[in-house]
Design a protein around this motif. Structure first.
Motif, PDB file in Angstrom:
ATOM      1  N   ALA A 122       0.835  -1.197   0.000  1.00 21.14           N
ATOM      2  CA  ALA A 122       0.000   0.000   0.000  1.00 21.14           C
ATOM      3  C   ALA A 122       0.858   1.231   0.000  1.00 21.14           C
ATOM      4  N   VAL A 151      -5.907   4.572   2.009  1.00 22.28           N
ATOM      5  CA  VAL A 151      -6.222   3.270   1.444  1.00 22.28           C
ATOM      6  C   VAL A 151      -5.152   2.259   1.835  1.00 22.28           C
ATOM      7  N   ALA A 160      -6.668   1.360 -10.587  1.00 23.10           N
ATOM      8  CA  ALA A 160      -6.756   1.982  -9.264  1.00 23.10           C
ATOM      9  C   ALA A 160      -7.512   3.304  -9.333  1.00 23.10           C
ATOM     10  N   ARG A 161      -7.242   4.109 -10.360  1.00 25.79           N
ATOM     11  CA  ARG A 161      -7.929   5.400 -10.478  1.00 25.79           C
ATOM     12  C   ARG A 161      -9.434   5.209 -10.692  1.00 25.79           C
ATOM     13  N   HIS A 167      -3.777  -0.982   0.755  1.00 24.53           N
ATOM     14  CA  HIS A 167      -3.755  -1.750  -0.490  1.00 24.53           C
ATOM     15  C   HIS A 167      -3.023  -3.059  -0.224  1.00 24.53           C
ATOM     16  N   TRP A 171      -2.245   4.537  -5.903  1.00 26.06           N
ATOM     17  CA  TRP A 171      -2.690   4.663  -4.506  1.00 26.06           C
ATOM     18  C   TRP A 171      -1.736   5.541  -3.705  1.00 26.06           C
ATOM     19  N   ARG A 215       0.233   0.559  -7.399  1.00 29.34           N
ATOM     20  CA  ARG A 215       0.890   1.127  -6.211  1.00 29.34           C
ATOM     21  C   ARG A 215       1.109   2.628  -6.376  1.00 29.34           C
ATOM     22  N   ILE A 224      -2.878   8.976  -4.526  1.00 29.34           N
ATOM     23  CA  ILE A 224      -4.192   9.225  -3.911  1.00 29.34           C
ATOM     24  C   ILE A 224      -4.046   9.438  -2.409  1.00 29.34           C
ATOM     25  N   ASN A 225      -3.270   8.583  -1.759  1.00 29.81           N
ATOM     26  CA  ASN A 225      -3.095   8.719  -0.311  1.00 29.81           C
ATOM     27  C   ASN A 225      -2.360  10.005   0.060  1.00 29.81           C
ATOM     28  N   GLY A 272      -6.322  10.515   0.429  1.00 28.72           N
ATOM     29  CA  GLY A 272      -7.027   9.250   0.367  1.00 28.72           C
ATOM     30  C   GLY A 272      -8.415   9.379  -0.231  1.00 28.72           C
ATOM     31  N   TYR A 321     -10.911   4.352  -7.371  1.00 27.73           N
ATOM     32  CA  TYR A 321     -10.994   5.572  -6.558  1.00 27.73           C
ATOM     33  C   TYR A 321     -12.193   6.428  -6.963  1.00 27.73           C
TER      34      TYR A 321
END
Length: 401
Positions: free
Chosen positions: A39, A102, A340-341, A104, A88, A85, A91-92, A96, A344
């Protein structure tokens, strides 16, 4: 090799949220299966801890990703995981999902049905896992869709690396990438449009032949393409070496990177130039690094935009990848980033608590989503994506297109 600054960045990523009493290494050592901490920011929990009502379970949003790391699939899976990876991580770093970081969790399998069963056993101990996304390895993706639907009715399967036909996709699975049917159709149509009327068909495995040949024959007839189908005999190097002046100059290859490398080595032992049209299960970066025969050029069929495209999602992918990893862009890692996007974007639309039921309900609304140039239209419930592009890896290692 990574720079010291990049190593420090990755260390910060892997340890951004620490757990009391156990180090990240000891957590991995005590895990009962091959579950890897990948993650942005959250270490992996052992299976028994993941099922408990721990404090960390209430502070993070847990998502699982199943990856086939067998020899046949690892070149695709490792890049796909890198892209996920990176997404995320980004994003994090930006807060997040609605303020929740997140977690992961990557559940690695060995390509066997038993290995996948062990990954699903781990999921049973994680009731707070909100969804499975980005399963990678085409057979693992098919089997995961099937088993999640049968055994985890409320657990959504989002954006898997799926090759299934439309009728094989369960209601709880939400593919966004073009399956093999769409890829083959695009490849054959492009060959037909080039004025070719004869193409050779080579399969990487017997399973590839059994699953794809009927569809290939039907499409070939509809396009007026004469197909020379080579029987699968297990030795692709020998097959490549056996091609002669009467053999088609263009081959449609259905299989993985190791098999294509063997075919290329065989072709290299005779002097005829060949063009091999490959599907998305072939990692062209691996081919480039390993070195193709000078008599082989590969036309790579891809289910995402070209990695040098100017679409917003591709620019974001390249910037994030360059910031976090010393790895070149590839279609597979871009696909992982997109998976992943998309996950999200679905999660952030949920009103109220995010859990298995609310995630599945949000996906079942089948809203169209624009991921910065990658359009996901999920109006038809059993439809995979249809975005297909092609680029060429020339025999001298240059990418064209």
């Amino acid at each position: 090799m990574r720079t010291q600054l990049q190593k420090q960045k990755q260390l910060a990523i892997d340890t951004a949220i620490t757990l009391p009493a156990m180090t990240r290494r000891s957590l991995l050592r005590h895990s009962g299966m091959a579950t890897t901490a990948l993650a942005l920011g959250v270490g992996s929990l052992p299976a028994r801890a993941q099922g408990s009502k721990s404090a960390i379970g209430s502070r993070v949003l847990t998502l699982a990703q199943i990856a086939d790391m067998s020899a046949a699939q690892i070149d695709v899976s490792k890049d796909f995981l890198t892209g996920a990876r990176a997404a995320w991580a980004d994003i994090n770093a930006k807060g997040g999902v609605r303020g929740l970081p997140v977690q992961h969790l990557v559940l690695e399998t060995d390509g066997s049905r038993a290995g996948l069963g062990r990954a699903l056993d781990s999921l049973r101990t994680m009731p707070h896992c909100a969804a499975v996304f980005g399963t990678v390895g085409h057979l693992a993706a098919e089997q995961t869709s099937e088993l999640l639907h049968k055994e985890f009715g409320d657990l959504a399967h989002i954006a898997p690396w799926l090759r299934s036909t439309d009728a094989d996709v369960p209601d709880s699975s939400f593919p966004i990438f073009a399956g093999r049917r769409e890829q083959i159709q695009h490849a054959l149509k492009s060959l037909s449009n080039m004025g070719l009327d004869r193409v050779g068909i080579v399969f990487g495995t017997a399973a590839d032949r059994d699953s794809s040949l009927p569809e290939l024959e039907r499409m070939g007839r509809s396009m007026g393409l004469q197909q020379v189908v080579y029987p699968y005999q297990g030795d692709l190097q020998r097959l490549g070496q056996s091609l002669d002046t009467n053999s088609p100059r263009v081959l449609l290859f259905i299989g993985g990177t190791p098999e294509l490398m063997a075919l290329s080595q065989g072709i290299g032992k005779q002097a005829q130039q060949r063009y091999v049209v490959a599907l998305a299960d072939v990692n062209v970066q691996t081919l480039q690094q390993s070195g193709l025969s000078r008599h082989v050029a590969v036309i790579a069929t891809q289910v995402v935009p070209l990695v040098n495209a100017q679409a917003a999602v591709v620019r974001q992918y390249r910037e994030t990848l360059a910031r976090l990893y010393d790895e070149p862009p590839s279609p597979q890692s871009l696909a992982g980033f997109v998976a992943a996007r998309y996950t999200y974007e679905v999660l952030r639309t949920i009103d109220g608590p995010i859990h298995r039921g609310s995630v599945l309900a949000a996906l079942q609304q089948r809203k169209a989503i624009d991921l910065g140039g990658f359009q996901v239209s999920a109006a038809a419930p059993r439809r995979s994506g249809s975005y297909v592009t092609q680029s060429m890896l020339a025999s001298d290692g240059r990418f064209i297109g």
